[in-house]
Motif scaffolding. Structure first.
Motif, PDB file in Angstrom:
ATOM      1  N   THR A  95       0.821  -1.211   0.000  1.00  0.00           N
ATOM      2  CA  THR A  95       0.000   0.000   0.000  1.00  0.00           C
ATOM      3  C   THR A  95       0.856   1.261   0.000  1.00  0.00           C
ATOM      4  O   THR A  95       0.624   2.185  -0.791  1.00  0.00           O
ATOM      5  CB  THR A  95      -0.940   0.013   1.214  1.00  0.00           C
ATOM      6  N   ALA A  96       1.848   1.319   0.884  1.00  0.00           N
ATOM      7  CA  ALA A  96       2.691   2.513   0.985  1.00  0.00           C
ATOM      8  C   ALA A  96       3.560   2.704  -0.250  1.00  0.00           C
ATOM      9  O   ALA A  96       3.936   3.830  -0.584  1.00  0.00           O
ATOM     10  CB  ALA A  96       3.556   2.442   2.237  1.00  0.00           C
ATOM     11  N   GLU A  97       3.888   1.604  -0.935  1.00  0.00           N
ATOM     12  CA  GLU A  97       4.686   1.704  -2.159  1.00  0.00           C
ATOM     13  C   GLU A  97       3.850   2.251  -3.309  1.00  0.00           C
ATOM     14  O   GLU A  97       4.374   2.927  -4.201  1.00  0.00           O
ATOM     15  CB  GLU A  97       5.239   0.329  -2.532  1.00  0.00           C
ATOM     16  N   VAL A  98       2.575   1.964  -3.299  1.00  0.00           N
ATOM     17  CA  VAL A  98       1.697   2.408  -4.383  1.00  0.00           C
ATOM     18  C   VAL A  98       1.445   3.911  -4.301  1.00  0.00           C
ATOM     19  O   VAL A  98       1.363   4.593  -5.328  1.00  0.00           O
ATOM     20  CB  VAL A  98       0.370   1.627  -4.344  1.00  0.00           C
ATOM     21  N   ASP A  99       1.333   4.459  -3.083  1.00  0.00           N
ATOM     22  CA  ASP A  99       1.050   5.886  -2.942  1.00  0.00           C
ATOM     23  C   ASP A  99       1.747   6.430  -1.701  1.00  0.00           C
ATOM     24  O   ASP A  99       1.507   5.951  -0.581  1.00  0.00           O
ATOM     25  CB  ASP A  99      -0.454   6.120  -2.837  1.00  0.00           C
ATOM     26  N   ILE A 100       2.596   7.453  -1.886  1.00  0.00           N
ATOM     27  CA  ILE A 100       3.327   8.026  -0.755  1.00  0.00           C
ATOM     28  C   ILE A 100       2.385   8.743   0.208  1.00  0.00           C
ATOM     29  O   ILE A 100       2.764   9.058   1.339  1.00  0.00           O
ATOM     30  CB  ILE A 100       4.421   8.996  -1.233  1.00  0.00           C
ATOM     31  N   ASN A 101       1.167   9.003  -0.220  1.00  0.00           N
ATOM     32  CA  ASN A 101       0.184   9.670   0.640  1.00  0.00           C
ATOM     33  C   ASN A 101      -0.636   8.685   1.471  1.00  0.00           C
ATOM     34  O   ASN A 101      -1.595   9.088   2.129  1.00  0.00           O
ATOM     35  CB  ASN A 101      -0.755  10.527  -0.205  1.00  0.00           C
ATOM     36  N   ALA A 102      -0.261   7.412   1.442  1.00  0.00           N
ATOM     37  CA  ALA A 102      -0.970   6.423   2.239  1.00  0.00           C
ATOM     38  C   ALA A 102      -0.894   6.781   3.715  1.00  0.00           C
ATOM     39  O   ALA A 102       0.091   7.360   4.193  1.00  0.00           O
ATOM     40  CB  ALA A 102      -0.374   5.034   2.004  1.00  0.00           C
ATOM     41  N   VAL A 103      -1.938   6.442   4.438  1.00  0.00           N
ATOM     42  CA  VAL A 103      -2.070   6.773   5.862  1.00  0.00           C
ATOM     43  C   VAL A 103      -1.902   5.505   6.687  1.00  0.00           C
ATOM     44  O   VAL A 103      -2.455   4.452   6.341  1.00  0.00           O
ATOM     45  CB  VAL A 103      -3.453   7.404   6.137  1.00  0.00           C
ATOM     46  N   ARG A 133      -2.082  -3.783  15.552  1.00  0.00           N
ATOM     47  CA  ARG A 133      -1.456  -3.817  14.227  1.00  0.00           C
ATOM     48  C   ARG A 133      -1.511  -2.446  13.574  1.00  0.00           C
ATOM     49  O   ARG A 133      -2.542  -1.762  13.618  1.00  0.00           O
ATOM     50  CB  ARG A 133      -2.169  -4.840  13.341  1.00  0.00           C
ATOM     51  N   ASN A 134      -0.409  -2.056  12.957  1.00  0.00           N
ATOM     52  CA  ASN A 134      -0.397  -0.848  12.135  1.00  0.00           C
ATOM     53  C   ASN A 134      -0.993  -1.198  10.776  1.00  0.00           C
ATOM     54  O   ASN A 134      -0.521  -2.121  10.103  1.00  0.00           O
ATOM     55  CB  ASN A 134       1.022  -0.319  11.973  1.00  0.00           C
ATOM     56  N   VAL A 135      -2.019  -0.473  10.396  1.00  0.00           N
ATOM     57  CA  VAL A 135      -2.722  -0.719   9.140  1.00  0.00           C
ATOM     58  C   VAL A 135      -2.550   0.509   8.242  1.00  0.00           C
ATOM     59  O   VAL A 135      -2.854   1.627   8.651  1.00  0.00           O
ATOM     60  CB  VAL A 135      -4.223  -0.992   9.388  1.00  0.00           C
ATOM     61  N   THR A 136      -2.044   0.266   7.039  1.00  0.00           N
ATOM     62  CA  THR A 136      -1.809   1.347   6.083  1.00  0.00           C
ATOM     63  C   THR A 136      -2.848   1.279   4.974  1.00  0.00           C
ATOM     64  O   THR A 136      -3.111   0.197   4.432  1.00  0.00           O
ATOM     65  CB  THR A 136      -0.398   1.247   5.487  1.00  0.00           C
ATOM     66  N   TYR A 137      -3.436   2.425   4.636  1.00  0.00           N
ATOM     67  CA  TYR A 137      -4.448   2.455   3.592  1.00  0.00           C
ATOM     68  C   TYR A 137      -4.340   3.750   2.790  1.00  0.00           C
ATOM     69  O   TYR A 137      -3.764   4.746   3.251  1.00  0.00           O
ATOM     70  CB  TYR A 137      -5.851   2.331   4.186  1.00  0.00           C
ATOM     71  N   ILE A 138      -4.872   3.727   1.581  1.00  0.00           N
ATOM     72  CA  ILE A 138      -4.951   4.915   0.735  1.00  0.00           C
ATOM     73  C   ILE A 138      -6.385   5.426   0.806  1.00  0.00           C
ATOM     74  O   ILE A 138      -7.310   4.712   0.406  1.00  0.00           O
ATOM     75  CB  ILE A 138      -4.567   4.598  -0.715  1.00  0.00           C
ATOM     76  N   PRO A 139      -6.613   6.628   1.330  1.00  0.00           N
ATOM     77  CA  PRO A 139      -7.980   7.150   1.414  1.00  0.00           C
ATOM     78  C   PRO A 139      -8.655   7.188   0.047  1.00  0.00           C
ATOM     79  O   PRO A 139      -8.015   7.501  -0.967  1.00  0.00           O
ATOM     80  CB  PRO A 139      -7.785   8.559   1.976  1.00  0.00           C
ATOM     81  N   GLY A 140      -9.942   6.864   0.020  1.00  0.00           N
ATOM     82  CA  GLY A 140     -10.669   6.818  -1.242  1.00  0.00           C
ATOM     83  C   GLY A 140     -10.597   8.111  -2.022  1.00  0.00           C
ATOM     84  O   GLY A 140     -10.488   8.112  -3.252  1.00  0.00           O
TER      85      GLY A 140
END
Length: 270
Positions: free
Chosen positions: A155-163, A187-194
């Motif tokens: 997720t973080a590799e796909v978008d540097i703005n991932a949270v 757990r730390n969960v990383t996601y890209i806001p819609g």
């Protein structure tokens, strides 16, 4: 739904154990019930989509394998087992929910015989290769955290703005637990806001990426899951849909689907 007479197959289930009383395996071998429809479909997919295409990328094999389930009926709660009843190793293509769909696709892409497939279902669905309710991967991000790993979180590799947020999985907002027998997982969960998902994100996704629909709700990481598929009609979210208009495995236009959600988590097969 048409009923078929189940075939009882004794398969070599290697490298995993079953809790005492659990159905499906004992020691190094076990008995698995496969209805005729499921067994025929396993054979067909392996012979036409896996074996001849072993030199293709993981993503292309996932794309081709998953297409065989388009139109398959959505059925919730297909798995058998709980904190109070024995876990049973379920393999049944006559009904899928979003998670069992991913289980079957991921296991099939690595299989060359029905026995391979059943072994791979164990490795995919359960961490530490133990068929038990406690070891079932109940959360989407278990795929990238619990051994043996099914996928890498990109997720973080796909978008540097991932949270990234810290979640206590299985803990309710009132402090209780959804399933007391499982305990909680920090757990730390990383996601890209819609709202941030656009062409840049699409350009960095790969066909075959597993997509979880993030939820801000306490105790959970996702509410739904599917597969990113690039098609001639544009990017699709291939998923076992519970929506009343579908109730089956469908291709939904990716952007239309994810822009309305809190965000996405992206796991890539390894």
């Amino acid at each position: 739904m048409r009923k078929t007479t189940p075939l009882i197959l004794t398969l070599a289930l290697i490298g995993f154990t079953a809790k005492s009383g659990a159905s499906g395996a004992s020691g190094a071998s076990g008995v698995v019930e496969l209805d005729n429809y499921t067994l025929t479909k396993i054979d067909h997919i392996i012979e036409t989509q896996v074996a001849p295409e072993k030199n293709k990328s993981k993503g292309e094999i996932i794309k081709n394998v998953s297409a065989n389930f388009l139109g398959a009926p959505y059925v919730a709660h297909m798995l058998i087992g709980s904190s109070t009843s024995p876990e049973k190793l379920v393999v049944d293509f006559r009904g899928l929910d979003c998670f069992t769909y991913l289980d079957y696709v991921e296991a099939l892409r690595k299989s060359y015989t029905p026995s391979d497939f059943v072994n791979n279902i164990v490795r995919t669905r359960y961490w530490n290769n133990e068929v038990s309710y406690a070891h079932r991967r109940h959360f989407f991000t278990d795929w990238s955290h619990e051994q043996p790993l099914n996928a890498k979180d990109v997720t973080a590799e796909v978008d540097i703005n991932a949270v990234t947020v810290t979640k206590i999985l299985n803990r309710k907002s009132d402090g209780g637990e959804f399933e007391p027998s499982l305990g909680t997982i920090k757990r730390n969960v990383t996601y890209i806001p819609g709202r941030l998902i656009g062409n840049t994100v699409i350009d960095h996704l790969k066909t075959g990426d597993y997509i979880g629909i993030y939820t801000p709700a306490d105790g959970l990481d996702v509410t739904h899951a599917g597969i990113f598929i690039a098609t001639e009609q544009g990017p699709m979210f291939r998923n076992a849909s519970s929506r009343s208009m579908n109730k089956k495995v469908v291709d939904s236009p990716f952007m239309d689907y994810v822009k309305k959600t809190p965000g996405i988590i992206i796991l890539r097969a390894i």
